[in-house]
Design a protein around this motif. Structure first.
Motif, PDB file in Angstrom:
ATOM      1  N   UNK A   2       0.855  -1.203   0.000  1.00 39.94           N
ATOM      2  CA  UNK A   2       0.000   0.000   0.000  1.00 39.94           C
ATOM      3  C   UNK A   2       0.884   1.244   0.000  1.00 39.94           C
ATOM      4  N   UNK A   3       0.656   2.161  -0.934  1.00 36.21           N
ATOM      5  CA  UNK A   3       1.498   3.359  -0.986  1.00 36.21           C
ATOM      6  C   UNK A   3       1.132   4.358   0.113  1.00 36.21           C
ATOM      7  N   UNK A   4       2.034   5.294   0.352  1.00 37.17           N
ATOM      8  CA  UNK A   4       1.777   6.383   1.292  1.00 37.17           C
ATOM      9  C   UNK A   4       0.993   7.475   0.558  1.00 37.17           C
ATOM     10  N   UNK A   5      -0.207   7.790   1.072  1.00 35.52           N
ATOM     11  CA  UNK A   5      -1.091   8.738   0.372  1.00 35.52           C
ATOM     12  C   UNK A   5      -0.857  10.171   0.843  1.00 35.52           C
ATOM     13  N   UNK A   6      -0.892  11.092  -0.131  1.00 35.84           N
ATOM     14  CA  UNK A   6      -0.891  12.524   0.131  1.00 35.84           C
ATOM     15  C   UNK A   6      -2.200  13.080  -0.450  1.00 35.84           C
ATOM     16  N   UNK A   7      -3.022  13.721   0.402  1.00 37.74           N
ATOM     17  CA  UNK A   7      -4.372  14.104  -0.006  1.00 37.74           C
ATOM     18  C   UNK A   7      -4.578  15.614   0.127  1.00 37.74           C
ATOM     19  N   UNK A   8      -5.069  16.238  -0.952  1.00 36.50           N
ATOM     20  CA  UNK A   8      -5.449  17.652  -0.936  1.00 36.50           C
ATOM     21  C   UNK A   8      -6.902  17.771  -1.360  1.00 36.50           C
ATOM     22  N   UNK A   9      -7.740  18.335  -0.502  1.00 32.42           N
ATOM     23  CA  UNK A   9      -9.148  18.506  -0.840  1.00 32.42           C
ATOM     24  C   UNK A   9      -9.474  19.989  -0.966  1.00 32.42           C
ATOM     25  N   UNK A  10     -10.180  20.339  -2.059  1.00 34.90           N
ATOM     26  CA  UNK A  10     -10.592  21.723  -2.351  1.00 34.90           C
ATOM     27  C   UNK A  10      -9.388  22.622  -2.616  1.00 34.90           C
ATOM     28  N   UNK A  11      -8.437  22.127  -3.429  1.00 32.29           N
ATOM     29  CA  UNK A  11      -7.289  22.922  -3.850  1.00 32.29           C
ATOM     30  C   UNK A  11      -7.175  22.886  -5.363  1.00 32.29           C
ATOM     31  N   UNK A  12      -6.831  24.029  -5.954  1.00 25.57           N
ATOM     32  CA  UNK A  12      -6.684  24.136  -7.407  1.00 25.57           C
ATOM     33  C   UNK A  12      -5.391  23.481  -7.864  1.00 25.57           C
ATOM     34  N   UNK A  13      -5.418  22.946  -9.093  1.00 26.58           N
ATOM     35  CA  UNK A  13      -4.217  22.360  -9.681  1.00 26.58           C
ATOM     36  C   UNK A  13      -3.429  23.356 -10.505  1.00 26.58           C
ATOM     37  N   UNK A  14      -3.793  24.648 -10.423  1.00 29.22           N
ATOM     38  CA  UNK A  14      -3.125  25.675 -11.227  1.00 29.22           C
ATOM     39  C   UNK A  14      -1.856  26.198 -10.579  1.00 29.22           C
ATOM     40  N   UNK A  15      -1.590  25.814  -9.320  1.00 24.10           N
ATOM     41  CA  UNK A  15      -0.372  26.287  -8.649  1.00 24.10           C
ATOM     42  C   UNK A  15       0.106  25.220  -7.665  1.00 24.10           C
ATOM     43  N   UNK A  16       1.180  25.539  -6.951  1.00 18.21           N
ATOM     44  CA  UNK A  16       1.773  24.565  -6.023  1.00 18.21           C
ATOM     45  C   UNK A  16       1.342  24.816  -4.582  1.00 18.21           C
ATOM     46  N   UNK A  17       0.449  25.764  -4.360  1.00 18.52           N
ATOM     47  CA  UNK A  17       0.062  26.137  -3.004  1.00 18.52           C
ATOM     48  C   UNK A  17      -0.954  25.150  -2.441  1.00 18.52           C
ATOM     49  N   UNK A  56       2.978  20.002  -1.277  1.00 21.83           N
ATOM     50  CA  UNK A  56       4.289  20.490  -0.850  1.00 21.83           C
ATOM     51  C   UNK A  56       5.002  19.433  -0.003  1.00 21.83           C
ATOM     52  N   UNK A  57       4.244  18.720   0.818  1.00 22.81           N
ATOM     53  CA  UNK A  57       4.839  17.618   1.581  1.00 22.81           C
ATOM     54  C   UNK A  57       5.312  16.510   0.645  1.00 22.81           C
ATOM     55  N   UNK A  58       4.548  16.272  -0.409  1.00 22.60           N
ATOM     56  CA  UNK A  58       4.942  15.279  -1.416  1.00 22.60           C
ATOM     57  C   UNK A  58       6.263  15.666  -2.068  1.00 22.60           C
ATOM     58  N   UNK A  61       4.248  37.686   5.312  1.00 26.09           N
ATOM     59  CA  UNK A  61       4.136  36.256   5.030  1.00 26.09           C
ATOM     60  C   UNK A  61       3.052  36.020   3.991  1.00 26.09           C
ATOM     61  N   UNK A  62       3.114  34.830   3.338  1.00 20.22           N
ATOM     62  CA  UNK A  62       2.122  34.455   2.338  1.00 20.22           C
ATOM     63  C   UNK A  62       1.007  33.659   3.013  1.00 20.22           C
ATOM     64  N   UNK A  63      -0.245  34.125   2.957  1.00 21.56           N
ATOM     65  CA  UNK A  63      -1.340  33.396   3.600  1.00 21.56           C
ATOM     66  C   UNK A  63      -1.722  32.119   2.864  1.00 21.56           C
ATOM     67  N   UNK A  64      -1.213  31.952   1.633  1.00 21.18           N
ATOM     68  CA  UNK A  64      -1.523  30.757   0.854  1.00 21.18           C
ATOM     69  C   UNK A  64      -0.459  29.681   1.090  1.00 21.18           C
ATOM     70  N   UNK A  65       0.803  30.047   0.844  1.00 19.04           N
ATOM     71  CA  UNK A  65       1.889  29.072   1.010  1.00 19.04           C
ATOM     72  C   UNK A  65       2.191  28.783   2.477  1.00 19.04           C
ATOM     73  N   UNK A  66       1.851  29.717   3.363  1.00 19.19           N
ATOM     74  CA  UNK A  66       2.039  29.576   4.808  1.00 19.19           C
ATOM     75  C   UNK A  66       3.512  29.628   5.217  1.00 19.19           C
ATOM     76  N   UNK A  67       4.373  28.888   4.503  1.00 16.64           N
ATOM     77  CA  UNK A  67       5.757  28.747   4.958  1.00 16.64           C
ATOM     78  C   UNK A  67       6.623  29.943   4.586  1.00 16.64           C
ATOM     79  N   UNK A  68       6.175  30.755   3.641  1.00 15.02           N
ATOM     80  CA  UNK A  68       7.012  31.846   3.159  1.00 15.02           C
ATOM     81  C   UNK A  68       6.791  33.076   4.035  1.00 15.02           C
ATOM     82  N   UNK A  69       7.810  33.462   4.811  1.00 12.07           N
ATOM     83  CA  UNK A  69       7.734  34.687   5.597  1.00 12.07           C
ATOM     84  C   UNK A  69       9.126  35.279   5.730  1.00 12.07           C
TER      85      UNK A  69
END
Length: 454
Positions: A36-51, A56-58, A299-307
């Motif tokens: 069984x692979x390790x799953x990374x799940x994003x719900x309600x996020x656009x595929x137009x960017x990396x945010x 990002x964990x993937x 800081x970026x409210x979307x990426x969270x990590x950028x400050x």
């Protein structure tokens, strides 16, 4: 260990859910007798960017190892709907030994075994995903514009005082009386939102089986729908076909009272670069934050990590702009270039007007010779006249002259005033370094490496 990424852009039952995507991945891994692979799940996020948090964990997980692994996805467009970002991600996977496997889009036998053909095939699929997204957005925009042009409603949701019936808002008489009373009481100047809420409660009046709140009263008194207007979002407000409950004068009066009572709280920690900095990852405007009196940051409210530190960045911008504007040779070149552009634009404007006059003359000659019918002549003459008036209204040279004035004004400003009023945008690199500063009045951005425009 193999990994899997699943994404949905919205919460809708008719979309392929995260559970469905996971189930399809597990069916394939079971068929191949793989763990069984390790799953990374994003719900309600656009595929137009990396945010996306899980994505990002993937990426971080991929970078930690070069061990051969598989990345399972339901479809390639679950990863991206942007070709440029997809190609960068493919390169990352290739350099770290990760093979992407799409459950619903298996590689054709003819391209398997050839890395270049496989990459080409996947890139084509990503291009189709981007095109599909663009087409969907364009279709939505066209549909919205059509509704606005025909004064149709963008949604069946209507505010208190109306109900939706036969594709249009219908007045609810009992509720309409309350709306009119609220505007009447508020514009008398004797009531605020709080007192109006208490008055309605004391009178036993409720809003659709719920007591009125301060926010609901405020929402009613600030909603232009009651004047016959519809909020069209990006398309702008427009007049609807429904019957208004208050006049435009009443509504304007209410807004004037509201604004006169509004008290703006002073900011303890000013941020002179507020709304001027772009996140290098997602291009979202950075917002401001404080941890204590001496620790301010953006800081970026979307990426969270950028400050980054506000004080450090502001000092760097100050030094860069000051040094640039103090260079006499650079400043003289900018002024001379702007003067030349003003002259060129004036010449172009005059030449275009002369061409239109010549076209009108030829049109008259053709009509007199009987080569054009009256309807065709009238339509073409009207089009040329409209074009002529449009050019006369264009402020090409005026805009450049205004820009030149701003440029000359920069030398007389204090640096603090320059930061607050003249900086339009600040660009950063992914490692939080200053990349460039765009200033009102300068045709090019200022870069820290050469202190020259780009």
């Amino acid at each position: 260990m193999n990994i899997s990424y699943c994404r949905t852009s919205v919460h809708r039952k008719n979309k392929i859910s995260l559970g469905t995507q996971q189930r399809k991945v597990l069916e394939m891994t079971n068929r191949l007798e793989e763990p069984v692979p390790l799953f990374y799940l994003d719900q309600a996020f656009s595929g137009a960017n990396v945010c996306r948090p899980a994505f990002q964990s993937l990426q971080e997980a991929i970078k930690t190892s070069t061990e051969p692994r598989k990345l399972y996805v339901y479809r390639y467009d679950r990863l991206f709907r942007d070709v440029r970002l997809a190609i960068e991600f493919l390169s990352l996977c290739h350099s770290h030994g990760v093979q992407i496997v799409s459950i619903m889009e298996p590689l054709p036998e003819s391209v398997r075994g050839s890395p270049h053909l496989e990459s080409l095939f996947v890139t084509i699929l990503f291009s189709m995903a981007e095109f599909s997204r663009s087409a969907l957005i364009e279709n939505q925009r066209i549909a919205l514009n059509r509704k606005v042009a025909q004064k149709e409603y963008l949604s069946a949701r209507v505010p208190y005082g109306y109900r939706w019936e036969t594709n249009q808002p219908i007045i609810v008489e009992d509720e309409a009386k309350i709306i009119k009373k609220l505007f009447q009481w508020y514009t008398s100047g004797e009531y605020g939102f709080g007192r109006l809420t208490s008055k309605l409660t004391d009178m036993g009046i409720v809003k659709r089986d719920k007591p009125f709140s301060v926010n609901s009263v405020r929402g009613i008194l600030t909603n232009p729908f009651y004047t016959g207007m519809i909020k069209g979002g990006l398309q702008g407000s427009y007049h609807g076909k429904h019957v208004p409950l208050v006049t435009a004068a009443q509504f304007v009066h209410a807004q004037a009272i509201r604004k006169s009572r509004h008290i703006t709280k002073g900011k303890e920690h000013p941020f002179p670069l507020r709304r001027k900095i772009r996140c290098p990852s997602c291009q979202h405007t950075l917002t401001c934050g404080t941890r204590n009196e001496h620790n301010r940051y953006y800081y970026c409210p979307i990426c969270k990590r950028f400050n980054l530190s506000a004080t450090k960045l502001e000092q760097e911008v100050l030094a860069l702009v000051t040094a640039y504007l103090m260079k006499e040779d650079v400043f003289a070149i900018l002024v001379n270039e702007m003067i030349a552009q003003v002259a060129d634009l004036n010449d172009n404007k005059l030449a275009e007007l002369q061409r239109i006059v010549a076209d009108k003359t030829r049109l008259m000659d053709r009509f007199e010779r009987g080569e054009l019918a009256l309807e065709a002549f009238t339509a073409q003459l009207k089009a040329l006249t409209a074009k002529e008036q449009g050019i006369q209204r264009l402020s090409w040279s005026n805009e450049k002259e205004l820009q030149l004035g701003k440029l000359l004004e920069l030398r007389d400003l204090k640096v603090t005033s320059l930061i607050f009023d003249k900086i339009n945008q600040i660009d950063l690199t992914n490692n939080k370094k200053l990349k460039g500063v765009k200033i009102d009045g300068l045709p090019t951005s200022i870069k820290p490496d050469t202190n020259s425009g780009d």
